[in-house]
Design an enzyme around this catalytic site. Sequence first.
Site, PDB file in Angstrom:
ATOM      1  N   LYS A  20      11.332 -23.793 -22.796  1.00 39.08           N
ATOM      2  CA  LYS A  20      11.318 -23.182 -23.955  1.00 39.08           C
ATOM      3  C   LYS A  20      11.376 -21.663 -23.754  1.00 39.08           C
ATOM      4  O   LYS A  20      11.212 -21.091 -23.029  1.00 39.08           O
ATOM      5  CB  LYS A  20      10.319 -23.522 -25.030  1.00 39.08           C
ATOM      6  CG  LYS A  20       8.829 -23.144 -24.260  1.00 39.08           C
ATOM      7  CD  LYS A  20       8.585 -21.932 -24.422  1.00 39.08           C
ATOM      8  CE  LYS A  20       7.102 -21.367 -23.780  1.00 39.08           C
ATOM      9  NZ  LYS A  20       6.729 -20.195 -23.612  1.00 39.08           N
ATOM     10  N   ASP A 150       1.424 -25.440 -24.712  1.00 40.82           N
ATOM     11  CA  ASP A 150       2.760 -25.459 -24.798  1.00 40.82           C
ATOM     12  C   ASP A 150       2.964 -26.845 -24.869  1.00 40.82           C
ATOM     13  O   ASP A 150       4.286 -27.208 -24.610  1.00 40.82           O
ATOM     14  CB  ASP A 150       3.458 -24.709 -23.913  1.00 40.82           C
ATOM     15  CG  ASP A 150       3.437 -23.235 -24.157  1.00 40.82           C
ATOM     16  OD1 ASP A 150       3.096 -22.682 -25.273  1.00 40.82           O
ATOM     17  OD2 ASP A 150       3.425 -22.442 -23.434  1.00 40.82           O
TER      18      ASP A 150
HETATM   19  O1  C5P Z   1      -2.870 -23.628 -22.677  1.00 38.96           O
HETATM   20  P1  C5P Z   1      -2.390 -23.136 -21.091  1.00 38.96           P
HETATM   21  O2  C5P Z   1      -3.313 -23.763 -20.134  1.00 38.96           O
HETATM   22  O3  C5P Z   1      -0.963 -23.001 -20.887  1.00 38.96           O
HETATM   23  O4  C5P Z   1      -2.979 -21.358 -21.190  1.00 38.96           O
HETATM   24  C1  C5P Z   1      -3.071 -20.626 -19.854  1.00 38.96           C
HETATM   25  C2  C5P Z   1      -3.828 -19.495 -20.404  1.00 38.96           C
HETATM   26  O5  C5P Z   1      -3.262 -18.740 -21.135  1.00 38.96           O
HETATM   27  C3  C5P Z   1      -5.134 -19.668 -21.029  1.00 38.96           C
HETATM   28  O6  C5P Z   1      -6.319 -20.435 -20.131  1.00 38.96           O
HETATM   29  C4  C5P Z   1      -5.543 -18.660 -21.728  1.00 38.96           C
HETATM   30  O7  C5P Z   1      -5.990 -17.769 -20.723  1.00 38.96           O
HETATM   31  C5  C5P Z   1      -4.071 -17.816 -21.960  1.00 38.96           C
HETATM   32  N1  C5P Z   1      -3.970 -18.362 -23.494  1.00 38.96           N
HETATM   33  C6  C5P Z   1      -4.448 -17.521 -24.361  1.00 38.96           C
HETATM   34  N2  C5P Z   1      -3.904 -17.833 -25.883  1.00 38.96           N
HETATM   35  C7  C5P Z   1      -3.001 -18.629 -26.168  1.00 38.96           C
HETATM   36  C8  C5P Z   1      -2.265 -19.735 -25.055  1.00 38.96           C
HETATM   37  C9  C5P Z   1      -2.772 -19.469 -23.721  1.00 38.96           C
HETATM   38  O8  C5P Z   1      -5.041 -16.678 -24.159  1.00 38.96           O
HETATM   39  N3  C5P Z   1      -2.756 -19.132 -27.319  1.00 38.96           N
END
Ligand code: C5P
Length: 313
Positions: A20, A150
Site C-alpha cells: 500500500k 496495517d
Molecule cells: O501495528 P504494527 O506492528 O505494524 O506497528 C509497529 C509499531 O509502529 C508499533 O509497535 C508502534 O510503535 C508504531 N505504531 C504507532 N501507531 C500506529 C501504528 C504503528 O505508534 N497507529
Amino acid sequence: MPRPTVPPSAPVVRVRAPGKINLALKVGPRRADGYHELATVFQAVSLFDSVTAEAGRDGRIEVAVAGPGADAVGAVEDNLAFRAADLLRRWAGRPELGVALQVDKAIPVAGGMAGGSADAAAALLACAQLWGLTVSRDDLLELARQLGADVPFALVGGCAVGHDRGDRLTPALQRGLNHWVLALAEQGLSTARVFQKYDELSPAGDPGSAGPAPLDLMAALAKGDPVRLGAALVNDLAPAALALAPHLGRVVEAGRSLGALGTVVSGSGPTVALLARDGAHAIDLAVQLSSLGLAQRVLRVSGPVPGAHLVPA
Ligand code: C5P
C-alpha cells in the site's frame, strides 16, 4: 475480500496480497497502548507478496522466505506469516494443525508499504482455506487487527480510510487508476522507530490531533483528478523519516523537479512515491529518476488493486 470457502484441504493454496501507499497519513497523540491515533487514506498498489501454504508435519508451522530483502526478514517466530497461522489455529481451537508456508516477497522489506502485513493477511487466508476453516469476514478482520495495524487493509485492499490505529476501515470512493513511480531505498526503516522520532520532533505539550481524512484529498479521489490528488498528498511522518534517512530529501526534491504531480513518503518510509499523470508519464518519470541514481530500485505500480485473494497454486 474473498471468504475462504469449502471444499477444504486443497493440497496447495496460494494467496497474493498487495502493498500500500498512504495517500494521507495524519498522526494524533500516542495512546496508552503505545499506538498513535491515525487518520489515513490507504491505496493498495500492484506490488504483491505471495504466500503458498502446504500441509505441515507434526503440527509445526514452517516459514521460508524468498525474494529481494528476504535476508532482512527476522526469525521465523517473529514473522507475521508465522504469527498469522498460529493465531488462526488457536482461534479455531485446533492447535494441532500444521502448515509449511513459502513467502515470496516483492514488496520492499521495512519499506513503509506494509509488506509484512500483506504476508500476514495472505497467510490468514491461505491457512483458513488449507485447513478448511469457515471464518467470517468480521472474524478475519478482527484476527488481522490483532496481528498489526496495517493487516486489515491488506485483506480488504482497494482504497480506504483508516481511523484508530489505522485499522478501523471505511471504503473510500475512488474513480480511475493512479500511476505511481516508487523509489526504493537500500536500508529499511523501523515503523516503531519512525513513530518514536515523530514524538521527539513534536512540540512538548502539543499532541496534535489526527482529525478527519483530508477533504481535498477525498474529493480528488472521488473525482478521479490526479492533479488535485497530487497536490493533496500528505504524510505527517515524513519529517521523522527524513530525519532518520536524510538522503530521502533528495528523492522528494527530485520528484518535484522532474514534474511528478505529487511526491509522498509512503507510511513510515523509506519508500517514496511519485504520482504520474498517466502510464506514459510514469514510464518517463521512472527513466529519469533511475538515471539520477538516488534510489536502490525504481518501480512502476498502479492502484487501487484488490486485497488478499486466492490465485492458482
Ligand atoms: O501495528 P504494527 O506492528 O505494524 O506497528 C509497529 C509499531 O509502529 C508499533 O509497535 C508502534 O510503535 C508504531 N505504531 C504507532 N501507531 C500506529 C501504528 C504503528 O505508534 N497507529
